[in-house]
Design a protein around this motif. Structure first.
Motif, PDB file in Angstrom:
ATOM      1  N   HIS A   1      -0.720 -66.391  69.578  1.00 54.49           N
ATOM      2  CA  HIS A   1      -1.172 -65.245  70.287  1.00 54.49           C
ATOM      3  C   HIS A   1      -1.178 -65.537  71.939  1.00 54.49           C
ATOM      4  O   HIS A   1      -2.281 -65.586  72.145  1.00 54.49           O
ATOM      5  CB  HIS A   1      -1.729 -64.310  69.560  1.00 54.49           C
ATOM      6  CG  HIS A   1      -0.923 -63.834  68.318  1.00 54.49           C
ATOM      7  ND1 HIS A   1      -0.285 -63.805  68.462  1.00 54.49           N
ATOM      8  CD2 HIS A   1      -1.977 -63.495  67.172  1.00 54.49           C
ATOM      9  CE1 HIS A   1       0.050 -63.778  66.601  1.00 54.49           C
ATOM     10  NE2 HIS A   1      -0.548 -63.875  66.994  1.00 54.49           N
TER      11      HIS A   1
ATOM     12  N   HIS B   1     -11.252 -64.961  61.084  1.00 57.14           N
ATOM     13  CA  HIS B   1     -10.095 -64.639  61.141  1.00 57.14           C
ATOM     14  C   HIS B   1      -9.756 -63.344  59.966  1.00 57.14           C
ATOM     15  O   HIS B   1      -8.941 -62.321  59.338  1.00 57.14           O
ATOM     16  CB  HIS B   1      -8.884 -64.668  62.196  1.00 57.14           C
ATOM     17  CG  HIS B   1      -7.813 -63.989  62.436  1.00 57.14           C
ATOM     18  ND1 HIS B   1      -7.605 -63.102  63.087  1.00 57.14           N
ATOM     19  CD2 HIS B   1      -6.534 -64.278  61.637  1.00 57.14           C
ATOM     20  CE1 HIS B   1      -6.734 -61.909  62.990  1.00 57.14           C
ATOM     21  NE2 HIS B   1      -5.687 -63.293  62.571  1.00 57.14           N
TER      22      HIS B   1
ATOM     23  N   HIS C   1      -2.578 -69.984  59.111  1.00 58.77           N
ATOM     24  CA  HIS C   1      -3.083 -68.616  58.340  1.00 58.77           C
ATOM     25  C   HIS C   1      -1.998 -67.526  57.917  1.00 58.77           C
ATOM     26  O   HIS C   1      -0.863 -68.238  57.979  1.00 58.77           O
ATOM     27  CB  HIS C   1      -4.467 -68.079  59.322  1.00 58.77           C
ATOM     28  CG  HIS C   1      -3.631 -67.363  60.260  1.00 58.77           C
ATOM     29  ND1 HIS C   1      -2.855 -67.604  62.210  1.00 58.77           N
ATOM     30  CD2 HIS C   1      -4.191 -65.818  60.280  1.00 58.77           C
ATOM     31  CE1 HIS C   1      -2.818 -66.878  62.273  1.00 58.77           C
ATOM     32  NE2 HIS C   1      -3.390 -65.470  61.905  1.00 58.77           N
TER      33      HIS C   1
ATOM     34  N   ASP D   1      -5.425 -68.444  65.089  1.00 60.25           N
ATOM     35  CA  ASP D   1      -6.080 -66.866  65.826  1.00 60.25           C
ATOM     36  C   ASP D   1      -7.539 -66.631  65.880  1.00 60.25           C
ATOM     37  O   ASP D   1      -8.376 -66.965  64.582  1.00 60.25           O
ATOM     38  CB  ASP D   1      -5.700 -65.642  64.925  1.00 60.25           C
ATOM     39  CG  ASP D   1      -4.278 -65.165  65.589  1.00 60.25           C
ATOM     40  OD1 ASP D   1      -3.777 -65.054  66.052  1.00 60.25           O
ATOM     41  OD2 ASP D   1      -3.548 -63.944  64.733  1.00 60.25           O
TER      42      ASP D   1
ATOM     43  N   HIS E   1      -0.104 -64.570  58.150  1.00 58.97           N
ATOM     44  CA  HIS E   1      -0.069 -63.779  59.924  1.00 58.97           C
ATOM     45  C   HIS E   1      -0.033 -62.636  59.347  1.00 58.97           C
ATOM     46  O   HIS E   1       0.662 -62.021  57.763  1.00 58.97           O
ATOM     47  CB  HIS E   1       0.683 -64.476  60.775  1.00 58.97           C
ATOM     48  CG  HIS E   1       1.209 -65.831  61.057  1.00 58.97           C
ATOM     49  ND1 HIS E   1      -0.071 -66.497  62.092  1.00 58.97           N
ATOM     50  CD2 HIS E   1       1.751 -66.764  60.158  1.00 58.97           C
ATOM     51  CE1 HIS E   1       0.039 -67.591  62.204  1.00 58.97           C
ATOM     52  NE2 HIS E   1       0.795 -67.614  61.170  1.00 58.97           N
ATOM     53  N   ALA E   2      -0.826 -61.834  60.398  1.00 60.65           N
ATOM     54  CA  ALA E   2      -0.439 -60.534  59.649  1.00 60.65           C
ATOM     55  C   ALA E   2       0.728 -59.315  60.797  1.00 60.65           C
ATOM     56  O   ALA E   2       0.170 -58.060  61.138  1.00 60.65           O
ATOM     57  CB  ALA E   2      -2.130 -59.915  59.639  1.00 60.65           C
TER      58      ALA E   2
HETATM   59 FE   LIG Z   1      -3.920 -63.436  62.949  1.00 57.80          FE
END
Ligand SMILES: [Fe+2]
Length: 307
Positions: free
Chosen positions: A224, A165, A90, A182, A92-93
Protein backbone atom coordinates in the motif's frame (compact mmCIF):
# COMPACT_ATOMS: atom_id res chain seq x y z
CA UNK A 1 21.03 -15.83 16.60
CA UNK A 2 20.95 -18.12 13.62
CA UNK A 3 18.11 -17.57 11.16
CA UNK A 4 18.48 -19.96 8.22
CA UNK A 5 15.48 -18.60 6.29
CA UNK A 6 16.77 -15.04 6.51
CA UNK A 7 20.29 -16.14 5.60
CA UNK A 8 18.96 -17.97 2.53
CA UNK A 9 16.98 -14.89 1.45
CA UNK A 10 19.97 -12.59 2.00
CA UNK A 11 22.42 -14.75 0.06
CA UNK A 12 19.86 -15.08 -2.74
CA UNK A 13 19.66 -11.27 -3.01
CA UNK A 14 23.47 -10.95 -3.10
CA UNK A 15 23.80 -13.66 -5.76
CA UNK A 16 21.03 -12.18 -7.90
CA UNK A 17 22.64 -8.71 -7.69
CA UNK A 18 25.99 -10.18 -8.70
CA UNK A 19 24.61 -12.08 -11.70
CA UNK A 20 22.25 -9.32 -12.82
CA UNK A 21 19.39 -11.82 -12.68
CA UNK A 22 16.70 -9.23 -12.03
CA UNK A 23 12.99 -10.04 -12.22
CA UNK A 24 10.81 -7.51 -14.02
CA UNK A 25 8.13 -5.88 -11.86
CA UNK A 26 5.06 -4.06 -13.16
CA UNK A 27 2.76 -2.52 -10.56
CA UNK A 28 -0.95 -1.79 -10.85
CA UNK A 29 -2.16 0.71 -8.25
CA UNK A 30 -5.79 0.56 -7.11
CA UNK A 31 -6.78 4.08 -6.07
CA UNK A 32 -9.98 3.26 -4.14
CA UNK A 33 -8.06 0.98 -1.74
CA UNK A 34 -4.51 2.36 -2.18
CA UNK A 35 -3.33 -1.17 -2.97
CA UNK A 36 -0.31 -2.00 -5.15
CA UNK A 37 -0.67 -5.25 -7.09
CA UNK A 38 2.69 -6.43 -8.39
CA UNK A 39 3.16 -8.61 -11.44
CA UNK A 40 6.68 -10.00 -11.32
CA UNK A 41 8.29 -12.10 -14.03
CA UNK A 42 11.48 -13.84 -15.00
CA UNK A 43 12.62 -12.28 -18.31
CA UNK A 44 14.42 -15.51 -19.27
CA UNK A 45 11.35 -17.79 -19.16
CA UNK A 46 8.44 -15.31 -18.81
CA UNK A 47 7.23 -17.23 -15.76
CA UNK A 48 5.29 -14.83 -13.59
CA UNK A 49 3.61 -14.30 -10.23
CA UNK A 50 0.76 -11.93 -9.42
CA UNK A 51 0.98 -10.59 -5.88
CA UNK A 52 -2.01 -9.18 -3.94
CA UNK A 53 -4.61 -8.65 -6.67
CA UNK A 54 -7.75 -6.56 -6.17
CA UNK A 55 -11.40 -7.19 -7.02
CA UNK A 56 -13.46 -4.02 -7.41
CA UNK A 57 -16.27 -3.73 -4.89
CA UNK A 58 -18.92 -1.10 -4.29
CA UNK A 59 -19.87 -1.23 -0.61
CA UNK A 60 -23.20 0.61 -1.07
CA UNK A 61 -24.63 -1.83 -3.62
CA UNK A 62 -22.52 -4.93 -2.92
CA UNK A 63 -21.64 -5.01 -6.63
CA UNK A 64 -18.37 -6.70 -7.55
CA UNK A 65 -16.43 -6.03 -10.74
CA UNK A 66 -13.10 -6.98 -12.28
CA UNK A 67 -11.91 -3.94 -14.24
CA UNK A 68 -8.70 -3.79 -12.23
CA UNK A 69 -8.06 -7.52 -12.63
CA UNK A 70 -8.86 -7.31 -16.34
CA UNK A 71 -6.00 -4.80 -16.73
CA UNK A 72 -3.72 -7.48 -15.32
CA UNK A 73 -5.09 -10.13 -17.69
CA UNK A 74 -4.47 -7.74 -20.60
CA UNK A 75 -0.90 -7.06 -19.45
CA UNK A 76 -0.09 -10.74 -18.91
CA UNK A 77 -1.54 -11.60 -22.32
CA UNK A 78 0.25 -8.77 -24.15
CA UNK A 79 3.58 -9.65 -22.53
CA UNK A 80 3.06 -13.39 -23.16
CA UNK A 81 3.69 -14.22 -19.51
CA UNK A 82 2.97 -17.60 -17.99
CA UNK A 83 1.32 -17.25 -14.59
CA UNK A 84 2.78 -19.80 -12.18
CA UNK A 85 1.69 -18.22 -8.92
CA UNK A 86 -1.00 -16.02 -7.44
CA UNK A 87 0.50 -14.97 -4.11
CA UNK A 88 -1.20 -13.29 -1.18
CA UNK A 89 0.98 -11.64 1.45
CA UNK A 90 -1.87 -11.98 3.99
CA UNK A 91 -5.64 -11.91 4.51
CA UNK A 92 -6.26 -8.28 3.60
CA UNK A 93 -8.76 -6.20 5.54
CA UNK A 94 -9.06 -3.34 3.08
CA UNK A 95 -9.70 -4.91 -0.32
CA UNK A 96 -11.12 -8.08 -1.81
CA UNK A 97 -8.72 -10.43 -3.61
CA UNK A 98 -9.26 -11.19 -7.29
CA UNK A 99 -7.02 -14.27 -7.15
CA UNK A 100 -9.65 -16.95 -7.99
CA UNK A 101 -10.99 -14.86 -10.89
CA UNK A 102 -7.46 -14.43 -12.25
CA UNK A 103 -6.65 -18.09 -11.67
CA UNK A 104 -9.65 -19.15 -13.79
CA UNK A 105 -8.42 -17.03 -16.68
CA UNK A 106 -4.64 -17.30 -16.38
CA UNK A 107 -3.92 -20.48 -14.41
CA UNK A 108 -1.28 -20.63 -11.69
CA UNK A 109 -1.36 -21.80 -8.09
CA UNK A 110 -2.73 -19.77 -5.21
CA UNK A 111 -0.34 -19.43 -2.26
CA UNK A 112 -0.47 -17.84 1.20
CA UNK A 113 1.21 -18.38 4.59
CA UNK A 114 0.52 -21.51 6.62
CA UNK A 115 -0.65 -19.37 9.55
CA UNK A 116 -3.81 -18.66 7.50
CA UNK A 117 -5.25 -21.50 9.60
CA UNK A 118 -5.06 -19.22 12.65
CA UNK A 119 -6.68 -16.37 10.74
CA UNK A 120 -9.46 -18.65 9.45
CA UNK A 121 -10.09 -19.80 13.00
CA UNK A 122 -10.26 -16.24 14.38
CA UNK A 123 -12.51 -14.87 11.66
CA UNK A 124 -14.52 -18.07 11.26
CA UNK A 125 -15.59 -17.62 14.89
CA UNK A 126 -16.03 -13.85 14.64
CA UNK A 127 -18.39 -14.22 11.67
CA UNK A 128 -19.96 -17.48 12.92
CA UNK A 129 -19.14 -18.91 9.50
CA UNK A 130 -20.51 -22.39 10.23
CA UNK A 131 -19.15 -25.81 9.43
CA UNK A 132 -19.26 -25.35 5.67
CA UNK A 133 -16.36 -22.89 5.98
CA UNK A 134 -13.26 -25.11 6.05
CA UNK A 135 -10.58 -23.73 8.36
CA UNK A 136 -7.79 -25.91 7.00
CA UNK A 137 -6.44 -23.66 4.26
CA UNK A 138 -7.94 -25.93 1.58
CA UNK A 139 -9.09 -22.87 -0.40
CA UNK A 140 -5.41 -22.39 -1.34
CA UNK A 141 -3.04 -24.54 -3.42
CA UNK A 142 0.01 -23.89 -1.23
CA UNK A 143 0.50 -22.91 2.41
CA UNK A 144 4.04 -21.61 2.90
CA UNK A 145 6.10 -22.07 6.04
CA UNK A 146 8.89 -19.71 7.00
CA UNK A 147 11.92 -20.45 4.82
CA UNK A 148 9.98 -22.15 2.00
CA UNK A 149 11.89 -22.00 -1.27
CA UNK A 150 10.91 -22.46 -4.91
CA UNK A 151 11.80 -20.93 -8.27
CA UNK A 152 9.88 -18.61 -10.55
CA UNK A 153 11.25 -19.76 -13.90
CA UNK A 154 14.98 -19.39 -13.23
CA UNK A 155 14.60 -16.88 -10.39
CA UNK A 156 14.96 -18.22 -6.83
CA UNK A 157 12.25 -17.39 -4.30
CA UNK A 158 12.47 -17.49 -0.50
CA UNK A 159 9.40 -16.98 1.69
CA UNK A 160 9.64 -15.33 5.11
CA UNK A 161 6.96 -15.39 7.81
CA UNK A 162 6.62 -11.80 9.05
CA UNK A 163 3.65 -11.71 11.47
CA UNK A 164 2.48 -8.70 13.46
CA UNK A 165 -0.01 -6.88 11.22
CA UNK A 166 -1.82 -10.24 11.15
CA UNK A 167 -0.58 -13.66 12.35
CA UNK A 168 -0.11 -14.92 8.78
CA UNK A 169 1.82 -12.21 6.94
CA UNK A 170 4.44 -13.47 4.52
CA UNK A 171 7.18 -11.69 2.56
CA UNK A 172 8.18 -13.14 -0.81
CA UNK A 173 11.81 -12.51 -1.71
CA UNK A 174 11.94 -13.08 -5.48
CA UNK A 175 15.47 -12.75 -6.82
CA UNK A 176 16.67 -9.40 -5.48
CA UNK A 177 13.15 -8.03 -4.92
CA UNK A 178 11.23 -8.39 -1.65
CA UNK A 179 7.44 -8.13 -1.66
CA UNK A 180 6.79 -7.39 1.96
CA UNK A 181 3.02 -6.93 2.26
CA UNK A 182 1.84 -4.87 5.23
CA UNK A 183 4.95 -4.50 7.38
CA UNK A 184 6.91 -1.46 6.30
CA UNK A 185 5.43 1.29 4.14
CA UNK A 186 7.43 3.96 2.30
CA UNK A 187 10.10 5.44 4.60
CA UNK A 188 8.19 8.73 4.91
CA UNK A 189 4.95 6.96 5.91
CA UNK A 190 6.19 4.34 8.35
CA UNK A 191 4.68 0.97 9.17
CA UNK A 192 1.46 -1.08 9.06
CA UNK A 193 -1.05 -1.10 11.91
CA UNK A 194 -0.97 -4.00 14.35
CA UNK A 195 -4.38 -3.80 16.03
CA UNK A 196 -6.45 -6.24 13.99
CA UNK A 197 -7.48 -9.51 15.68
CA UNK A 198 -4.31 -11.58 16.03
CA UNK A 199 -2.10 -8.54 15.34
CA UNK A 200 0.76 -7.62 17.70
CA UNK A 201 3.01 -4.54 17.64
CA UNK A 202 5.89 -6.34 19.34
CA UNK A 203 5.74 -9.16 16.84
CA UNK A 204 5.59 -6.63 14.01
CA UNK A 205 8.77 -4.98 15.33
CA UNK A 206 10.61 -8.30 15.25
CA UNK A 207 9.37 -9.10 11.75
CA UNK A 208 10.43 -5.67 10.53
CA UNK A 209 13.90 -5.96 12.10
CA UNK A 210 14.23 -9.27 10.30
CA UNK A 211 13.34 -7.69 6.96
CA UNK A 212 15.76 -4.85 7.68
CA UNK A 213 18.54 -7.43 8.05
CA UNK A 214 18.31 -8.19 4.32
CA UNK A 215 21.08 -6.59 2.22
CA UNK A 216 20.72 -2.79 1.96
CA UNK A 217 20.38 -2.97 -1.82
CA UNK A 218 17.36 -5.33 -1.72
CA UNK A 219 14.53 -3.80 -3.77
CA UNK A 220 11.43 -3.50 -1.61
CA UNK A 221 7.87 -3.50 -2.97
CA UNK A 222 5.00 -2.45 -0.73
CA UNK A 223 1.36 -3.51 -0.61
CA UNK A 224 0.00 0.00 0.00
CA UNK A 225 0.83 3.65 -0.24
CA UNK A 226 -1.21 6.53 1.18
CA UNK A 227 1.14 9.41 0.23
CA UNK A 228 2.87 10.91 3.22
CA UNK A 229 2.07 14.58 3.96
CA UNK A 230 4.05 16.73 1.55
CA UNK A 231 4.43 14.02 -1.09
CA UNK A 232 2.43 14.41 -4.32
CA UNK A 233 2.82 11.05 -6.03
CA UNK A 234 2.03 7.52 -4.93
CA UNK A 235 5.10 5.31 -4.51
CA UNK A 236 5.50 1.61 -3.83
CA UNK A 237 9.18 0.81 -4.32
CA UNK A 238 12.10 1.52 -2.04
CA UNK A 239 15.14 -0.35 -0.67
CA UNK A 240 16.09 -1.92 2.64
CA UNK A 241 18.88 0.67 2.94
CA UNK A 242 16.43 3.57 2.56
CA UNK A 243 14.07 2.03 5.13
CA UNK A 244 16.89 1.55 7.64
CA UNK A 245 18.03 5.09 7.23
CA UNK A 246 14.78 6.99 6.89
CA UNK A 247 11.72 5.03 8.01
CA UNK A 248 9.89 7.47 10.28
CA UNK A 249 8.70 4.70 12.63
CA UNK A 250 11.49 2.18 12.65
CA UNK A 251 14.76 3.53 11.24
CA UNK A 252 17.97 2.19 12.75
CA UNK A 253 18.16 3.20 16.40
CA UNK A 254 14.43 2.89 17.21
CA UNK A 255 14.20 0.20 19.88
CA UNK A 256 11.40 -2.27 20.53
CA UNK A 257 9.81 -0.36 23.42
CA UNK A 258 9.76 2.94 21.57
CA UNK A 259 8.23 1.28 18.51
CA UNK A 260 5.57 -0.61 20.46
CA UNK A 261 4.58 2.54 22.33
CA UNK A 262 4.36 4.58 19.12
CA UNK A 263 2.49 1.86 17.20
CA UNK A 264 -0.01 1.20 19.98
CA UNK A 265 -0.74 4.91 20.47
CA UNK A 266 -1.15 5.48 16.76
CA UNK A 267 -3.37 2.42 16.26
CA UNK A 268 -5.72 3.72 18.96
CA UNK A 269 -6.46 6.71 16.72
CA UNK A 270 -7.18 4.74 13.52
CA UNK A 271 -10.68 3.87 12.38
CA UNK A 272 -11.43 0.49 10.80
CA UNK A 273 -10.88 0.22 7.03
CA UNK A 274 -14.11 0.85 5.05
CA UNK A 275 -14.08 -2.58 3.47
CA UNK A 276 -13.02 -4.67 6.48
CA UNK A 277 -16.26 -6.70 6.72
CA UNK A 278 -16.47 -7.84 3.09
CA UNK A 279 -12.69 -8.07 2.69
CA UNK A 280 -12.07 -10.42 5.57
CA UNK A 281 -15.06 -12.68 4.80
CA UNK A 282 -14.00 -13.03 1.15
CA UNK A 283 -10.24 -13.19 1.67
CA UNK A 284 -10.37 -15.82 4.43
CA UNK A 285 -12.02 -17.96 1.74
CA UNK A 286 -9.10 -17.39 -0.65
CA UNK A 287 -11.00 -14.65 -2.54
CA UNK A 288 -14.17 -16.70 -3.02
CA UNK A 289 -17.52 -15.17 -2.09
CA UNK A 290 -19.26 -16.84 0.87
CA UNK A 291 -21.29 -19.96 0.01
CA UNK A 292 -24.47 -18.79 -1.79
CA UNK A 293 -27.76 -19.13 0.12
CA UNK A 294 -30.72 -21.13 -1.28
CA UNK A 295 -31.62 -18.27 -3.64
CA UNK A 296 -28.16 -18.50 -5.23
CA UNK A 297 -26.94 -15.19 -3.73
CA UNK A 298 -23.88 -14.73 -1.47
CA UNK A 299 -24.18 -12.42 1.52
CA UNK A 300 -21.70 -10.57 3.72
CA UNK A 301 -22.45 -10.62 7.46
CA UNK A 302 -21.99 -7.69 9.84
CA UNK A 303 -21.86 -8.59 13.53
CA UNK A 304 -23.74 -5.95 15.54
CA UNK A 305 -22.03 -4.73 18.65
CA UNK A 306 -23.93 -4.95 21.93
CA UNK A 307 -21.92 -2.36 23.78
FE1 LIG B 1 -3.34 -5.58 5.33
Amino acid sequence: MSDPALEAAASQVITCRATGQAPVVRTFFDLPTFTATHVVHDPATRACAIIDSVMDYDPASGKTDHAMAQDIVDYVTAEKLKVEWLLETHVHADHLSAAPWLQERLGGRLGIGHAILKVQDIFGKLFNAGTRFARDGSQFDALFEDGARFTLGTVPVTVLHVPGHTPADMAYVIGEAAFIGDTLFMPDYGTARADFPGGDARMLYHSIRRLLALPAETRVFLCHDYKAPGRDAFAWETTIGAERQNNVHVHDGVDEEAFVQMRTARDATLSLPNLIMPSVQVNMRGGHLPEPEDNGVSYIKIPLSRS
